[in-house]
Design a protein around this motif. Structure first.
Motif, mmCIF file in Angstrom:
data_model
loop_
_atom_site.group_PDB
_atom_site.id
_atom_site.type_symbol
_atom_site.label_atom_id
_atom_site.label_comp_id
_atom_site.label_asym_id
_atom_site.label_seq_id
_atom_site.Cartn_x
_atom_site.Cartn_y
_atom_site.Cartn_z
ATOM 1 N N GLN A 57 -23.389 13.880 -25.754
ATOM 2 C CA GLN A 57 -22.098 13.522 -26.334
ATOM 3 C C GLN A 57 -21.066 13.097 -25.291
ATOM 4 N N GLN A 58 -20.958 13.810 -24.192
ATOM 5 C CA GLN A 58 -19.979 13.453 -23.165
ATOM 6 C C GLN A 58 -20.290 12.072 -22.588
ATOM 7 N N SER A 59 -21.564 11.799 -22.353
ATOM 8 C CA SER A 59 -21.961 10.481 -21.846
ATOM 9 C C SER A 59 -21.649 9.392 -22.857
ATOM 10 N N LEU A 60 -21.950 9.655 -24.124
ATOM 11 C CA LEU A 60 -21.668 8.671 -25.165
ATOM 12 C C LEU A 60 -20.170 8.428 -25.318
ATOM 13 N N ASP A 61 -19.377 9.479 -25.204
ATOM 14 C CA ASP A 61 -17.924 9.327 -25.272
ATOM 15 C C ASP A 61 -17.423 8.441 -24.128
ATOM 16 N N PHE A 62 -17.889 8.716 -22.904
ATOM 17 C CA PHE A 62 -17.497 7.924 -21.740
ATOM 18 C C PHE A 62 -17.883 6.456 -21.940
ATOM 19 N N TYR A 63 -19.130 6.225 -22.334
ATOM 20 C CA TYR A 63 -19.644 4.870 -22.538
ATOM 21 C C TYR A 63 -18.861 4.157 -23.644
ATOM 22 N N SER A 64 -18.589 4.851 -24.725
ATOM 23 C CA SER A 64 -17.847 4.272 -25.840
ATOM 24 C C SER A 64 -16.429 3.890 -25.427
ATOM 25 N N ILE A 65 -15.755 4.768 -24.705
ATOM 26 C CA ILE A 65 -14.399 4.468 -24.239
ATOM 27 C C ILE A 65 -14.422 3.238 -23.332
ATOM 28 N N PHE A 66 -15.364 3.204 -22.396
ATOM 29 C CA PHE A 66 -15.466 2.076 -21.465
ATOM 30 C C PHE A 66 -15.734 0.763 -22.205
ATOM 31 N N THR A 67 -16.750 0.751 -23.065
ATOM 32 C CA THR A 67 -17.108 -0.491 -23.750
ATOM 33 C C THR A 67 -16.031 -0.911 -24.759
ATOM 34 N N ASP A 68 -15.364 0.053 -25.389
ATOM 35 C CA ASP A 68 -14.265 -0.283 -26.299
ATOM 36 C C ASP A 68 -13.102 -0.909 -25.535
ATOM 37 N N MET A 69 -12.763 -0.327 -24.380
ATOM 38 C CA MET A 69 -11.684 -0.891 -23.569
ATOM 39 C C MET A 69 -12.015 -2.314 -23.131
ATOM 40 N N MET A 70 -13.277 -2.535 -22.780
ATOM 41 C CA MET A 70 -13.711 -3.846 -22.308
ATOM 42 C C MET A 70 -13.974 -4.814 -23.471
ATOM 43 N N LYS A 71 -14.104 -4.271 -24.683
ATOM 44 C CA LYS A 71 -14.427 -5.054 -25.879
ATOM 45 C C LYS A 71 -15.788 -5.743 -25.737
ATOM 46 N N TRP A 72 -16.736 -5.008 -25.175
ATOM 47 C CA TRP A 72 -18.088 -5.520 -24.969
ATOM 48 C C TRP A 72 -18.960 -5.214 -26.174
ATOM 49 N N LYS A 73 -19.820 -6.147 -26.520
ATOM 50 C CA LYS A 73 -20.801 -5.934 -27.578
ATOM 51 C C LYS A 73 -21.863 -4.965 -27.064
ATOM 52 N N ASN A 74 -22.178 -3.965 -27.868
ATOM 53 C CA ASN A 74 -23.174 -2.960 -27.491
ATOM 54 C C ASN A 74 -24.491 -3.258 -28.209
ATOM 55 N N TRP A 75 -25.543 -3.507 -27.432
ATOM 56 C CA TRP A 75 -26.867 -3.761 -27.995
ATOM 57 C C TRP A 75 -27.574 -2.473 -28.378
ATOM 58 N N LYS A 86 -9.773 -10.504 -20.236
ATOM 59 C CA LYS A 86 -10.410 -11.229 -21.339
ATOM 60 C C LYS A 86 -11.587 -12.057 -20.847
ATOM 61 N N GLY A 87 -11.529 -12.511 -19.614
ATOM 62 C CA GLY A 87 -12.612 -13.298 -19.041
ATOM 63 C C GLY A 87 -13.816 -12.470 -18.633
ATOM 64 N N PHE A 88 -13.639 -11.170 -18.564
ATOM 65 C CA PHE A 88 -14.727 -10.266 -18.174
ATOM 66 C C PHE A 88 -15.450 -9.841 -19.451
ATOM 67 N N ASN A 89 -15.933 -10.846 -20.170
ATOM 68 C CA ASN A 89 -16.550 -10.637 -21.468
ATOM 69 C C ASN A 89 -18.061 -10.504 -21.300
ATOM 70 N N LYS A 90 -18.582 -9.328 -21.494
ATOM 71 C CA LYS A 90 -20.013 -9.050 -21.319
ATOM 72 C C LYS A 90 -20.543 -8.349 -22.559
ATOM 73 N N GLU A 91 -21.850 -8.202 -22.566
ATOM 74 C CA GLU A 91 -22.528 -7.382 -23.560
ATOM 75 C C GLU A 91 -23.187 -6.248 -22.786
ATOM 76 N N THR A 92 -23.621 -5.197 -23.482
ATOM 77 C CA THR A 92 -24.077 -4.029 -22.756
ATOM 78 C C THR A 92 -25.117 -3.228 -23.533
ATOM 79 N N ALA A 93 -25.785 -2.350 -22.814
ATOM 80 C CA ALA A 93 -26.674 -1.334 -23.388
ATOM 81 C C ALA A 93 -26.658 -0.138 -22.441
ATOM 82 N N LEU A 94 -27.051 1.010 -22.954
ATOM 83 C CA LEU A 94 -27.077 2.243 -22.168
ATOM 84 C C LEU A 94 -28.465 2.866 -22.269
ATOM 85 N N ILE A 95 -29.005 3.223 -21.123
ATOM 86 C CA ILE A 95 -30.290 3.927 -21.045
ATOM 87 C C ILE A 95 -30.047 5.212 -20.273
ATOM 88 N N MET A 96 -30.365 6.356 -20.897
ATOM 89 C CA MET A 96 -30.145 7.643 -20.222
ATOM 90 C C MET A 96 -31.301 8.593 -20.471
#
Length: 168
Positions: free
Chosen positions: A130-148, A112-122
């Motif tokens: 799609q595979q990259s977006l799926d990976f990124y989505s799973i990671f950021t969802d697990m971390m509960k990070w805000k996606n810019w 919970k303390g590892f609370n960050k925000e994020t963006a992806l550039i590819m």
């Protein structure tokens, strides 16, 4: 103002990913943000060995390599930008290793303390993200990070600039 860390997973210093990073950085800095860029390909970072020592010792990885620098930068940052060309449908191995090794940092700061925000550039030669977006989505969802947002594709400097400028 936010502190933004760009984890650059591209092995090319002056390639298409670098061009998007430059545009993103310009946008972010015009909004008063502070940006740091780590060029992962020049760092000595070994893969996670799944020893679980970090989950038992307060988040300290037993491997002593350049991941120490990454962790210090991650602790400093409020926003983490993952930047990479696409290799075989996903981010580069260099960047994937860093993401795997962030497990120790999660154990150190607490999930919970590892609370960050994020963006992806590819970037990629094609347009199958799609595979990259799926990976990124799973990671950021697990971390509960805000996606810019995401920038997918070479030549999209205006999009990269806009996302950087939107971070406040």
């Amino acid at each position: 103002m936010k502190r933004i860390l760009i984890l650059n997973g591209s092995p090319r210093k002056n390639g298409k990913t670098a061009s998007l990073i430059k545009a993103f950085t310009e946008g972010a800095e015009t909004s008063g943000n502070e940006v740091r860029n780590l060029y992962i390909s020049e760092m000595d970072i070994k893969g996670c060995i799944a020893c679980e020592a970090c989950s038992q010792n307060g988040g300290n990885c037993i491997q002593k390599d350049d991941m120490i620098q990454v962790n210090e930068a991650v602790e400093w940052a409020e926003v983490i930008v993952f930047a990479s060309p696409m290799y075989w449908g996903i981010i580069t191995g260099q960047l994937k290793i860093v993401i795997d090794r962030l497990y120790a940092e999660c154990n150190k700061l607490g999930w919970k303390g590892f609370n960050k925000e994020t963006a992806l550039i590819m970037t990629a030669r094609g347009d199958y993200y799609q595979q990259s977006l799926d990976f990124y989505s799973i990671f950021t969802d697990m971390m509960k990070w805000k996606n810019w947002g995401t920038v997918l594709g070479a030549g999209k400097e205006k999009e990269a600039y806009a996302i950087g400028a939107s971070i406040n």
